[in-house]
Scaffold this active site. Structure first.
Site, PDB file in Angstrom:
ATOM      1  CG  HIS A  21      -3.787   4.446   3.720  1.00 33.51           C
ATOM      2  ND1 HIS A  21      -4.007   3.318   2.969  1.00 33.51           N
ATOM      3  CD2 HIS A  21      -4.943   5.159   3.670  1.00 33.51           C
ATOM      4  CE1 HIS A  21      -5.232   3.345   2.473  1.00 33.51           C
ATOM      5  NE2 HIS A  21      -5.828   4.458   2.881  1.00 33.51           N
ATOM      6  CG  ASP A  62      -1.674   1.203   1.536  1.00 34.02           C
ATOM      7  OD1 ASP A  62      -1.698   2.119   0.691  1.00 34.02           O
ATOM      8  OD2 ASP A  62      -2.299   1.269   2.626  1.00 34.02           O
TER       9      ASP A  62
HETATM   10 ZN   LIG Z   1      -7.919   1.446  -0.392  1.00 38.81          ZN
HETATM   11 ZN   LIG Z   2      -9.014   1.027   2.783  1.00 38.98          ZN
END
Ligand SMILES: [Zn+2]
Ligand SMILES: [Zn+2]
Length: 556
Positions: free
Chosen positions: A366, A192
């Site tokens: 994130h 990510d």
């Molecule tokens: Zn996402």
């Molecule tokens: Zn997500």
């Protein structure tokens, strides 16, 4: 002949944040990971969603084994209803929370699909070529998982969306399992990249919790209106806990907030149902005994908070001593609508807290740079391909991987559709599958093309000018002066002269064409457009969309 390569590619999610969809293929087996939507930029007028192009999957439908879902955010599950109407998916596996959300979507869209199953960390899926395992991660929605898929050419790991939080509100990420998978050897890691530009470590949810608690303490006598992401169930859980500690009841505003709290209660994240009251009940309690929990933290014009701020909410009117807390930060692109809402709140004289330097009341789901490095170290892959992010995020993430001893030639920045070919010699970028943006306007898929969007942009910038023309083709006769009407281009009342000029100019052009042997409407239309464009540009400095409408009428 059997191909010895394993292929990995994205149908969405690279070079963008949204519409995540990744595929792993070995011979006649395809595993799909996620099927998301993207919310369009402002320049895609009238478009509700952008979804991946499913052509490749339609053409290879017989090979699809599973669609695996990492978690329940829209950019990972929003495309499922559209996918299911176009492609036969034998089985979908999703974590509990995501399954609830997907089911709600399918019911809303009237799709009857029987093969949606729950997985958890213990689930192990096997196909002819693949062995699939899951590991728990921390993210801004419960039940987020990464996926490890071992193929004949080595193990491919996709992290899903994640952050590391050593004092999370929910369960810890399974760092042990990640390290174990890493120890066995990982060929390719896809990780990510959303916050790859942010240095350091993201704020722990527990710190957010503490800071929110302090705000409640400092504003004991006021009504508190709190806006946050409805999908962040852990945040909702600790907000509700804080309300309980401060002896406040909670009223919910916004459909997605209702849905989210329903699911949170059903899945056991929120136990105390009685704390939730109706808007009416909230209005009957003293201000310091209630908290209004709303959607609209992104300034969405129709969401609860924007309506409250604008004074158009049916049930809630702002009080002078209200305190509004944004436990969120604007998603890129939403800052201006958020500040509009905040300005309206200031105008009403209420106190507003936003996430910022003075108080940390939000944390992204994130990972920041140091967390991304930890993920790379845990899996210690041979090859690395960042995903889930715009180009600069992917590039920065590659740089981080280089710092963690992944050689430059073993890192790949890919576009949607680019194929990574994995075989015993290693990994190479080779070939391409069809990938692109499909626009969804309402529930209609794909019939809005780039041309339509361009028209909408033109119309919104320069307006439209329609010319209504009645022709008797048999007698080659123009029956009336062409009628010009316009929207969004010029003020008709103040431009009588210009309109008259356009009308007589059209008359002239049409009459010239009526001398042709055979009257052709397309020729007339093209003539009108081509000669009006320079004329209008000269007179007004702008060219609207010119729309000649010709009707064939028999003269009586
Ligand atoms: Zn996402
Ligand atoms: Zn997500």
């Amino acid at each position: 002949m059997k191909n010895k390569n394993t292929q990995v590619f994205a149908l969405g999610g690279l070079g963008e944040v949204g519409k995540n969809m990744y595929c792993i293929r070995h011979n006649d087996e395809i595993i799909i990971i996620d099927a998301g939507v993207m919310f369009p930029d402002d320049d895609l007028l009238g478009i509700d969603y952008v979804i991946p192009d499913f052509t490749y999957l339609e053409e290879n439908a017989d090979k699809i084994k599973y669609l695996l879902i990492t978690h329940g955010h829209e950019d990972h599950i929003g495309g499922i209803p559209f996918l299911l109407t176009q492609v036969n998916i034998p089985k979908i596996y999703a974590p509990a929370q995501a399954k609830e959300l997907i089911e709600k979507k399918l019911i809303e869209k009237n799709i009857n699909y029987k093969n949606l199953f729950i997985y958890n960390e213990k689930t192990n899926l096997k196909t002819k070529y693949f062995n699939i395992e899951f590991f728990r991660t921390t993210h801004s929605i419960p039940d987020s998982h990464g996926i490890s898929i071992s193929s004949p050419n080595g193990t491919i790991v996709m992290t899903g969306d994640f952050k590391f939080d050593f004092t999370p509100i929910g369960p810890m990420a399974n760092i042990g399992k990640m390290a174990e998978i890493g120890k066995k050897g990982v060929k390719l890691l896809m990780s990510d990249s959303t916050n790859a530009l942010s240095p350091g470590i993201s704020l722990s949810e527990s710190v957010v919790d503490e800071n929110l608690g302090e705000l409640f303490q400092n504003n004991k006598n006021n009504r508190i209106i709190l806006a946050t992401f409805a999908s962040n169930i852990y945040r909702l859980k600790h907000i509700i806990e804080t309300c309980r500690e401060n002896k406040r009841k909670v009223a919910l505003f916004g459909r997605s907030m209702d849905t989210s709290i329903d699911i949170a209660i059903k899945c056991g994240y929120i136990k105390d149902k009685n704390i939730i009251i109706s808007a009416e009940e909230a209005n009957n309690l003293p201000p310091n005994k209630v908290c209004l929990l709303c959607t609209g933290s992104q300034g969405e014009p129709l969401a609860a908070l924007s309506r409250i701020a604008g004074g158009t909410h049916k049930q809630i009117k702002l009080l002078p001593n209200d305190v509004v807390i944004f436990s969120s930060s604007p998603i890129p692109g939403n800052s201006s609508s958020v500040s509009k809402t905040i300005n309206k709140l200031y105008l009403k004289g209420v106190k507003v807290y936003t996430h910022g330097d003075d108080v940390g009341i939000h944390s992204s789901g994130h990972a920041n740079q140091e967390e991304l490095k930890l993920m790379i170290r845990l899996f210690n892959p041979e090859y690395f391909a960042p995903y889930h992010g715009e180009y600069r995020m992917l590039k920065t993430h590659c740089d981080l991987a280089n710092l963690c001893n992944i050689p430059k030639q073993n890192t790949f920045i890919l576009n949607n559709g680019d194929i990574l070919n994995i075989n015993k010699d290693g990994i190479k970028k080779q070939g391409h599958v069809q990938a692109g943006d499909i626009y969804v306007d309402g529930s209609r898929i794909g019939d809005v093309s780039n041309i339509v969007i361009k028209d909408r942009v033109l119309m919104s910038n320069n307006g439209i000018l329609a010319i209504i023309i009645n022709i008797d083709t048999k007698n080659k006769k123009l029956l009336n002066t062409p009628l010009v009407t316009t929207r969004g281009y010029i003020l008709v009342n103040e431009s009588g002269e210009l309109i008259k000029d356009i009308e007589s100019y059209c008359k002239h052009i049409i009459n010239k064409r009526l001398n042709d042997k055979k009257v052709n409407f397309n020729d007339i239309k093209n003539d009108l457009i081509n000669s009006l464009m320079p004329m209008l540009n000269e007179r007004t400095g702008r060219v609207p969309i010119i729309l000649p409408i010709i009707m064939d009428i028999k003269e009586k």
